[in-house]
Design an enzyme around this catalytic site. Structure first.
Site, PDB file in Angstrom:
ATOM      1  N   VAL A   1     -21.157  78.283  81.029  1.00 48.92           N
ATOM      2  CA  VAL A   1     -19.936  78.278  81.844  1.00 48.92           C
ATOM      3  C   VAL A   1     -19.966  77.044  82.733  1.00 48.92           C
ATOM      4  O   VAL A   1     -21.008  76.682  83.291  1.00 48.92           O
ATOM      5  CB  VAL A   1     -19.840  79.550  82.717  1.00 48.92           C
ATOM      6  CG1 VAL A   1     -18.593  79.497  83.609  1.00 48.92           C
ATOM      7  CG2 VAL A   1     -19.805  80.808  81.852  1.00 48.92           C
ATOM      8  N   LYS A   2     -18.808  76.404  82.799  1.00 45.14           N
ATOM      9  CA  LYS A   2     -18.684  75.264  83.715  1.00 45.14           C
ATOM     10  C   LYS A   2     -17.797  75.707  84.871  1.00 45.14           C
ATOM     11  O   LYS A   2     -16.721  76.271  84.644  1.00 45.14           O
ATOM     12  CB  LYS A   2     -18.051  74.099  82.964  1.00 45.14           C
ATOM     13  CG  LYS A   2     -17.714  72.897  83.841  1.00 45.14           C
ATOM     14  CD  LYS A   2     -17.293  71.713  82.979  1.00 45.14           C
ATOM     15  CE  LYS A   2     -16.742  70.585  83.828  1.00 45.14           C
ATOM     16  NZ  LYS A   2     -16.474  69.370  83.067  1.00 45.14           N
ATOM     17  N   CYS A   3     -18.254  75.491  86.102  1.00 44.83           N
ATOM     18  CA  CYS A   3     -17.384  75.837  87.232  1.00 44.83           C
ATOM     19  C   CYS A   3     -17.683  74.922  88.414  1.00 44.83           C
ATOM     20  O   CYS A   3     -18.643  74.161  88.385  1.00 44.83           O
ATOM     21  CB  CYS A   3     -17.506  77.320  87.577  1.00 44.83           C
ATOM     22  SG  CYS A   3     -18.599  77.777  88.886  1.00 44.83           S
TER      23      CYS A   3
END
Ligand code: R5P
Length: 294
Positions: free
Chosen positions: A205-207
């Protein structure tokens, strides 16, 4: 240790053991197949467990962003210091020599559908087929997920489609938490969005980095890499990287804060030292200034 039936105790199989102690160096990925683990190992260095990804996929909705007008000129000098390119199909095939991908992972942006001219950026579809991703030797596919936005459902459908097709070929998926113009950027929102993306089967996940980042990391069962976001002074960007890594981020997927830095080559090396060598932000900033002065 074996029980009375000669079966090994459950703890030897890792059952009931926190996932981070279960062997494979990428969080939550212990039970994936060989091909997927191989691809993830190109992104996340088995020694440090971390990844430095260079994001230059902005053009797919922002057009020629400042500092990224000539990908063919700005990306190659930085390549030596990164683990993974993150680009669009067109950006990669026109500006990155395939020879430059030796020993580098490829994160391929596969969603599209809106532009900076739209009020709502969440109306995306999947624009790159799995066959194209395979032809391009992608190590991970990236798609935007707009939790809480008007087209949340479509973006979740896109994510699910990419995961389903990627899983069939051992190609992992990175779900990118998208924050639209008016969307929340609170720890509560990032906990919600990252957890939804992971539960739907994304492998990474990229955040964005946020306050109380440890709680975002703790409630997400797969690795989180942080986006850089808008350009900040180099000192602040390095502090954000250090904070994220020291609070459990598995890497950095940074674009503008490297590409728009006064000295991108010095900046990428300073970011790399935080990610892989564990130096702190003060040391990294000194390193940046020293390299810049040379
Ligand atoms: C996320 O929305 C996209 O992948 C962006 O294009 C990417 O995050 C840009 O990186 P940065 O914010 O570090 O410039």
């Amino acid at each position: 240790m074996a029980d009375k039936d000669g079966i090994k105790a459950t703890k030897d199989y890792g059952i009931g053991i926190p996932q981070e102690t279960r062997g494979f160096h990428v969080k939550g990925c212990n039970d994936y197949g060989w091909g997927m683990k191989s691809r993830l190992s190109k992104i996340f260095n088995p020694e440090s467990g971390k990844a430095l990804m260079l994001a230059f996929d902005h053009g797919y909705f922002l057009g020629p962003t400042s500092g990224l007008e000539r990908l063919d000129l700005v990306i190659p000098p930085l390549a030596e210091y990164i683990d993974c390119y993150m680009g669009t199909r067109g950006g990669m095939t026109t500006c990155i020599d395939p020879a430059m991908t030796a020993n580098k992972a490829i994160a391929l942006r596969v969603s599209a559908g809106s532009s900076i001219l739209d009020d709502d950026l969440s109306n995306e579809l999947i624009s790159v087929s799995i066959e194209e991703a395979i032809r391009m030797n992608a190590d991970i596919m990236a798609t935007q997920v707009f939790i809480g936005a008007p087209n949340q459902r479509q973006s979740i459908a896109n994510l699910s489609k990419v995961i389903n097709t990627g899983n069939a070929y051992g190609i992992p998926t990175m779900g990118v938490v998208a924050v639209g113009k008016d969307m929340e950027r609170t720890p509560k929102y990032f906990r919600l969005a990252t957890r939804i993306i992971a539960e739907l089967g994304a492998h990474v996940v990229k955040c964005y980095y946020t306050d109380d980042f440890e709680s975002v990391i703790a409630s997400c069962p797969v690795p989180i890499v942080i986006a850089g976001g808008k350009k900040q002074p180099e000192k602040d960007a390095l502090e954000m990287c250090y904070n994220a890594i020291s609070k459990g981020a598995a890497g950095v997927d940074m674009g503008r804060n490297i590409l728009q830095a006064e000295d991108p080559l010095a900046m990428v090396q300073a970011v790399r030292a935080i990610v892989h060598q564990g130096i702190d932000n003060k040391e990294a900033y000194d390193m940046y200034l020293e390299l810049k002065a040379k």
